[in-house]
Design a protein around this motif. Sequence first.
Motif, PDB file in Angstrom:
ATOM      1  N   GLY A 149       0.942  -1.180  -0.128  1.00 19.18           N
ATOM      2  CA  GLY A 149       0.059  -0.066   0.062  1.00 19.18           C
ATOM      3  C   GLY A 149       0.799   1.306  -0.131  1.00 19.18           C
ATOM      4  N   PRO A 150       0.078   2.504  -0.229  1.00 20.75           N
ATOM      5  CA  PRO A 150       1.105   3.769  -0.577  1.00 20.75           C
ATOM      6  C   PRO A 150       1.380   4.291   0.709  1.00 20.75           C
ATOM      7  CG  PRO A 150      -1.453   3.935  -0.828  1.00 20.75           C
ATOM      8  CD  PRO A 150      -1.254   2.564  -0.664  1.00 20.75           C
ATOM      9  N   GLU A 151       1.213   3.953   1.943  1.00 24.51           N
ATOM     10  CA  GLU A 151       1.571   4.596   3.220  1.00 24.51           C
ATOM     11  C   GLU A 151       2.775   4.245   3.697  1.00 24.51           C
ATOM     12  OE1 GLU A 151      -0.834   2.169   3.289  1.00 24.51           O
ATOM     13  OE2 GLU A 151      -2.538   3.725   2.618  1.00 24.51           O
ATOM     14  N   ILE A 152       3.549   3.350   2.997  1.00 25.38           N
ATOM     15  CA  ILE A 152       4.799   2.731   3.372  1.00 25.38           C
ATOM     16  C   ILE A 152       5.771   3.902   3.594  1.00 25.38           C
ATOM     17  CG2 ILE A 152       5.287   1.997   1.143  1.00 25.38           C
ATOM     18  CD1 ILE A 152       6.789   0.545   4.061  1.00 25.38           C
ATOM     19  N   LYS A 153       5.744   5.127   2.498  1.00 23.48           N
ATOM     20  CA  LYS A 153       6.755   6.118   2.599  1.00 23.48           C
ATOM     21  C   LYS A 153       6.709   6.487   4.059  1.00 23.48           C
ATOM     22  CE  LYS A 153       6.922   6.923  -2.011  1.00 23.48           C
ATOM     23  NZ  LYS A 153       5.749   6.613  -2.539  1.00 23.48           N
ATOM     24  N   GLU A 154       5.676   6.888   4.565  1.00 24.13           N
ATOM     25  CA  GLU A 154       5.587   7.674   5.641  1.00 24.13           C
ATOM     26  C   GLU A 154       5.901   6.691   6.828  1.00 24.13           C
ATOM     27  OE1 GLU A 154       1.519   9.245   6.060  1.00 24.13           O
ATOM     28  OE2 GLU A 154       1.806   9.052   3.702  1.00 24.13           O
ATOM     29  N   LEU A 155       5.519   5.548   6.780  1.00 23.39           N
ATOM     30  CA  LEU A 155       5.644   4.469   7.813  1.00 23.39           C
ATOM     31  C   LEU A 155       7.129   3.886   8.191  1.00 23.39           C
ATOM     32  CD1 LEU A 155       2.634   2.028   7.543  1.00 23.39           C
ATOM     33  CD2 LEU A 155       3.017   3.757   9.132  1.00 23.39           C
ATOM     34  N   LEU A 156       7.733   3.978   6.764  1.00 24.69           N
ATOM     35  CA  LEU A 156       9.098   3.320   6.935  1.00 24.69           C
ATOM     36  C   LEU A 156      10.052   3.817   7.917  1.00 24.69           C
ATOM     37  CD1 LEU A 156      10.112   1.285   4.981  1.00 24.69           C
ATOM     38  CD2 LEU A 156      11.737   3.112   3.900  1.00 24.69           C
ATOM     39  N   ASP A 157      10.424   2.940   8.935  1.00 26.00           N
ATOM     40  CA  ASP A 157      11.527   3.187   9.839  1.00 26.00           C
ATOM     41  C   ASP A 157      10.912   3.837  11.007  1.00 26.00           C
ATOM     42  OD1 ASP A 157      13.493   1.989   8.659  1.00 26.00           O
ATOM     43  OD2 ASP A 157      14.503   3.945   7.737  1.00 26.00           O
ATOM     44  N   THR A 158       9.406   3.937  11.073  1.00 28.92           N
ATOM     45  CA  THR A 158       8.968   4.307  12.345  1.00 28.92           C
ATOM     46  C   THR A 158       9.105   3.355  13.491  1.00 28.92           C
ATOM     47  OG1 THR A 158       6.984   5.078  10.673  1.00 28.92           O
ATOM     48  CG2 THR A 158       6.782   4.917  13.352  1.00 28.92           C
ATOM     49  N   VAL A 159       9.450   3.839  14.653  1.00 26.04           N
ATOM     50  CA  VAL A 159       9.557   2.868  15.873  1.00 26.04           C
ATOM     51  C   VAL A 159       8.127   2.777  16.333  1.00 26.04           C
ATOM     52  CG1 VAL A 159      10.603   2.742  18.117  1.00 26.04           C
ATOM     53  CG2 VAL A 159      12.071   3.742  16.203  1.00 26.04           C
ATOM     54  N   VAL A 160       7.883   1.429  16.463  1.00 27.87           N
ATOM     55  CA  VAL A 160       6.742   1.156  17.008  1.00 27.87           C
ATOM     56  C   VAL A 160       6.943   0.593  18.653  1.00 27.87           C
ATOM     57  CG1 VAL A 160       4.730  -0.480  16.943  1.00 27.87           C
ATOM     58  CG2 VAL A 160       5.554   0.392  14.888  1.00 27.87           C
ATOM     59  N   PRO A 161       6.547   1.293  19.548  1.00 26.69           N
ATOM     60  CA  PRO A 161       6.658   1.025  21.014  1.00 26.69           C
ATOM     61  C   PRO A 161       6.365  -0.295  21.391  1.00 26.69           C
ATOM     62  CG  PRO A 161       4.709   2.527  20.934  1.00 26.69           C
ATOM     63  CD  PRO A 161       5.395   2.189  19.548  1.00 26.69           C
ATOM     64  N   LEU A 162       6.955  -1.118  22.129  1.00 25.28           N
ATOM     65  CA  LEU A 162       6.896  -2.477  22.551  1.00 25.28           C
ATOM     66  C   LEU A 162       5.682  -2.531  23.644  1.00 25.28           C
ATOM     67  CD1 LEU A 162      10.320  -3.883  23.024  1.00 25.28           C
ATOM     68  CD2 LEU A 162       8.734  -4.502  21.250  1.00 25.28           C
ATOM     69  N   GLU A 163       5.524  -1.362  24.090  1.00 21.24           N
ATOM     70  CA  GLU A 163       4.320  -1.179  25.159  1.00 21.24           C
ATOM     71  C   GLU A 163       3.092  -0.471  24.440  1.00 21.24           C
ATOM     72  OE1 GLU A 163       4.862  -0.456  29.152  1.00 21.24           O
ATOM     73  OE2 GLU A 163       6.024  -2.239  29.373  1.00 21.24           O
ATOM     74  N   GLY A 164       2.042  -0.909  24.455  1.00 20.04           N
ATOM     75  CA  GLY A 164       0.705  -0.014  23.798  1.00 20.04           C
ATOM     76  C   GLY A 164       0.865  -0.165  22.369  1.00 20.04           C
TER      77      GLY A 164
END
Length: 420
Positions: free
Chosen positions: A77-92
């Motif tokens: 999907g097209p959202e990948i550019k914004e998401l790439l390398d985003t850190v996702v917290p282990l909690e929440g």
Amino acid sequence: MADDLRTQDIVLRELQRKFDALNRMVQISLVMNSTLKLDLLLNYIMNAATEITDAERASILLMDRNTNQLQFKAATGPEIKELLDTVVPLEGSIAGTIVSENRAIIIDDAAHDPRHFNIVFKESEFQTRAILGVPMRIRDQLIGVLEVLNKQHGRFNDEDVRHITILASQAADAIDKAQLIEELRQANEELEQLNKLKNDFIAIASHELRTPLGLILGYASFLKEEAEGEMGEHIQAVLNSAQHLRGLIEDMTNLAWLDRAELNKQPISINTILGAAYADVIAMADGKEQVLLLEAPERLIEVNVDPHQIESALTNVLNNAVKFTPPRGVIVLSAIAQPKEVWIRVQDNGIGLPPNQLERIFDQFYQVEDPMTRRYGGLGLGLTIARKIVERHGGRIWAESAGPGLGSTFTIALPVIRSE
Ligand code: ADP
């Protein structure tokens, strides 16, 4: 009866569907295992994941080996550019929960699930309704999370979990392999860069040193002619050191330019080459009271070489024999005719070489002795240069030794053009 047939038909169709799914899994696994480029592999895994679970989207989060944080590494999907390398917290976050609970999770109503990671929602216009996520593990080690979003028909079910769990475990192996290859490639690039810097440095340093050294040699020779007595001796000492330095700088220059230097090949007898190299080192061998034997072949053996270069390769090897053989040792210089080749041999009864060093000594700057405690001097370039020269002539050079203290034999093999 009709009911029985219908049930049979349903069972058969279900079996066929399962068989097709299995078949597809095998195909996917084969492709994954042969894909070594990480970005291509991640794409393939996600497409396979959406296909086998009938999902709208898929994404892959990988655990950063250094920071231990989960990061978005790929998504369809097209959202990948914004998401790439985003850190996702282990909690929440759902991915974090999959990691900490180390199991597959199905969420049917993501928008109202407190674990859903909101930033992901904000950055992406895509509406996540349902999520199926599984951990990707290699043995005990977790390397990331594979998620599929929004099943197109119905809800994510146990069969989806089974399929995607198998996919995730094979994907983990393939990703690990691709990451290692990527790291190797990067390390290789860095090494190449360092090697280039080193070569540039050698070329520049040898060039910059040559001019002042030429002046020192010129003026010292001039002064030597005028000087008398003790002063003459002092100036001779300056000259000797400057000449030694010139030898080292020549080695550095040769290393930098040898690959590009022109070869002036001509037919020449092996005895001429042996004689010239012998003449170069006999004074040094005499100085150590060593016996330097020349065993020249009686029949004519001719090679087509650049005499100046081959002589300097052989002189490097002979200089080493003198250097690494104690006073009053014996060095034999010989040539043996072989089918289509001549083998020039330098045999000494000096300090010898351990078996694991026989190849390494041809590496640039490599010396067997510990650089901090070495006794023999030199830059560790003589054999590198000799090998370059010999190989440019279509020949080979190698070392043999029975071990430390047992002497060494160096052989230069060259193609023969005439042998009588
Ligand atoms: P250098 O002689 O300047 O150290 P070389 O490239 O000519 O550089 O040789 C590399 C190393 O190989 C030497 O430092 C030495 O450790 C080993 N070597 C070369 N020739 C001999 C020999 N005849 N006997 C024992 N060791 C040798």
